[in-house]
Design a protein around this motif. Structure first.
Motif, mmCIF file in Angstrom:
data_model
loop_
_atom_site.group_PDB
_atom_site.id
_atom_site.type_symbol
_atom_site.label_atom_id
_atom_site.label_comp_id
_atom_site.label_asym_id
_atom_site.label_seq_id
_atom_site.Cartn_x
_atom_site.Cartn_y
_atom_site.Cartn_z
ATOM 1 N N ALA A 24 -13.864 -77.767 -7.341
ATOM 2 C CA ALA A 24 -13.303 -77.593 -6.004
ATOM 3 C C ALA A 24 -11.803 -77.315 -6.092
ATOM 4 O O ALA A 24 -11.272 -76.483 -5.352
ATOM 5 C CB ALA A 24 -13.575 -78.824 -5.146
ATOM 6 N N CYS A 25 -11.110 -78.021 -6.999
ATOM 7 C CA CYS A 25 -9.667 -77.799 -7.172
ATOM 8 C C CYS A 25 -9.379 -76.395 -7.684
ATOM 9 O O CYS A 25 -8.429 -75.747 -7.235
ATOM 10 C CB CYS A 25 -9.078 -78.831 -8.124
ATOM 11 S SG CYS A 25 -9.049 -80.513 -7.455
ATOM 12 N N ILE A 26 -10.210 -75.930 -8.610
ATOM 13 C CA ILE A 26 -10.021 -74.582 -9.140
ATOM 14 C C ILE A 26 -10.259 -73.548 -8.038
ATOM 15 O O ILE A 26 -9.480 -72.598 -7.882
ATOM 16 C CB ILE A 26 -10.945 -74.332 -10.355
ATOM 17 C CG1 ILE A 26 -10.489 -75.190 -11.530
ATOM 18 C CG2 ILE A 26 -10.959 -72.847 -10.739
ATOM 19 C CD1 ILE A 26 -11.426 -75.161 -12.720
ATOM 20 N N ALA A 27 -11.321 -73.724 -7.267
ATOM 21 C CA ALA A 27 -11.620 -72.788 -6.175
ATOM 22 C C ALA A 27 -10.487 -72.778 -5.157
ATOM 23 O O ALA A 27 -10.107 -71.717 -4.641
ATOM 24 C CB ALA A 27 -12.944 -73.159 -5.514
ATOM 25 N N GLU A 28 -9.933 -73.933 -4.857
ATOM 26 C CA GLU A 28 -8.822 -74.012 -3.914
ATOM 27 C C GLU A 28 -7.588 -73.276 -4.461
ATOM 28 O O GLU A 28 -6.911 -72.543 -3.737
ATOM 29 C CB GLU A 28 -8.479 -75.481 -3.641
ATOM 30 C CG GLU A 28 -7.385 -75.669 -2.609
ATOM 31 C CD GLU A 28 -7.078 -77.146 -2.364
ATOM 32 O OE1 GLU A 28 -5.976 -77.417 -1.897
ATOM 33 O OE2 GLU A 28 -7.944 -77.999 -2.654
ATOM 34 N N ALA A 29 -7.314 -73.460 -5.751
ATOM 35 C CA ALA A 29 -6.174 -72.776 -6.368
ATOM 36 C C ALA A 29 -6.395 -71.268 -6.404
ATOM 37 O O ALA A 29 -5.487 -70.488 -6.119
ATOM 38 C CB ALA A 29 -5.940 -73.303 -7.772
ATOM 39 N N GLN A 30 -7.622 -70.824 -6.716
ATOM 40 C CA GLN A 30 -7.913 -69.395 -6.742
ATOM 41 C C GLN A 30 -7.783 -68.771 -5.358
ATOM 42 O O GLN A 30 -7.331 -67.628 -5.231
ATOM 43 C CB GLN A 30 -9.320 -69.146 -7.291
ATOM 44 C CG GLN A 30 -9.415 -69.366 -8.779
ATOM 45 C CD GLN A 30 -10.837 -69.203 -9.293
ATOM 46 O OE1 GLN A 30 -11.800 -69.571 -8.630
ATOM 47 N NE2 GLN A 30 -10.951 -68.661 -10.499
ATOM 48 N N ALA A 31 -8.149 -69.492 -4.325
ATOM 49 C CA ALA A 31 -8.053 -68.970 -2.963
ATOM 50 C C ALA A 31 -6.607 -68.718 -2.564
ATOM 51 O O ALA A 31 -6.331 -67.863 -1.720
ATOM 52 C CB ALA A 31 -8.719 -69.948 -1.977
ATOM 53 N N ALA A 32 -5.679 -69.414 -3.172
ATOM 54 C CA ALA A 32 -4.258 -69.246 -2.843
ATOM 55 C C ALA A 32 -3.608 -68.091 -3.614
ATOM 56 O O ALA A 32 -2.481 -67.708 -3.319
ATOM 57 C CB ALA A 32 -3.503 -70.542 -3.128
#
Length: 176
Positions: free
Chosen positions: A1-9
């Motif tokens: 989830a943290c990786i997906a959140e970082a990629q979305a930014a």
């Protein structure tokens, strides 16, 4: 989830792989350095020729031996000689026809820049391929670089000088 959140930014870098070094903004590991640069020197040396021409010379041993220039400008027209994926004594791109095509187009862009033009001024390209079965990756690479310009174009199979060369490209440009 943290990786997906970082990629979305994240924001994508415009262009193709390698464009960050070829076109503004000039991105490096330190970030965009465009504001530190007033400009880049022309990729090729130029000198006056006869009859109002300006010659762009790459400095290879082949130019004086065969009697040609990398490119010639006369008035508003620029003619770029057949261009292979050569840098010094090396063929760039190996056995990848698309990589060789991109390198050829980079060299053409440098010749045009040296004479006051750009790829956007290209009105005609001629593409010579050593193996016509490799036409599609070459055509796709040409399309990536010229798809918004749409110059007249011809592609033919030809015996190129050197087995390592998969593609050679000529270009003609007309400046406004």
């Amino acid at each position: 989830a943290c990786i997906a959140e970082a990629q979305a930014a994240l924001q994508p870098i415009p262009g193709d792989c390698g464009d960050e070094y070829r076109t503004p903004p000039f991105l490096t590991a330190s970030g965009d350095l465009s504001h530190h640069l007033s400009g880049f020197p022309a990729p090729f040396n130029t000198r006056p020729g006869s009859d109002g021409r300006t010659l762009a010379l790459s400095g290879t041993v082949w130019e004086p031996m065969a009697g040609y220039s990398r490119a010639v400008r006369k008035g508003t027209r620029i003619h770029v000689s057949g261009t292979t994926a050569t840098h010094g004594s090396r063929a760039i791109g190996g056995a990848d026809p698309a990589a060789q095509t991109h390198f050829c187009i980079d060299k053409i862009a440098g010749a045009l820049q040296s004479l006051g033009g750009s790829l956007e001024h290209v009105v005609r390209t001629r593409v010579f391929v050593s193996d016509i079965s490799q036409w599609e990756p070459i055509a796709r690479a040409h399309g990536e670089r010229f798809g918004h310009i749409l110059p007249a174009n011809t592609m033919v199979q030809a015996s190129l000088i050197g087995d390592e060369y998969l593609v050679e490209i000529e270009a003609d440009a007309e400046l406004d």
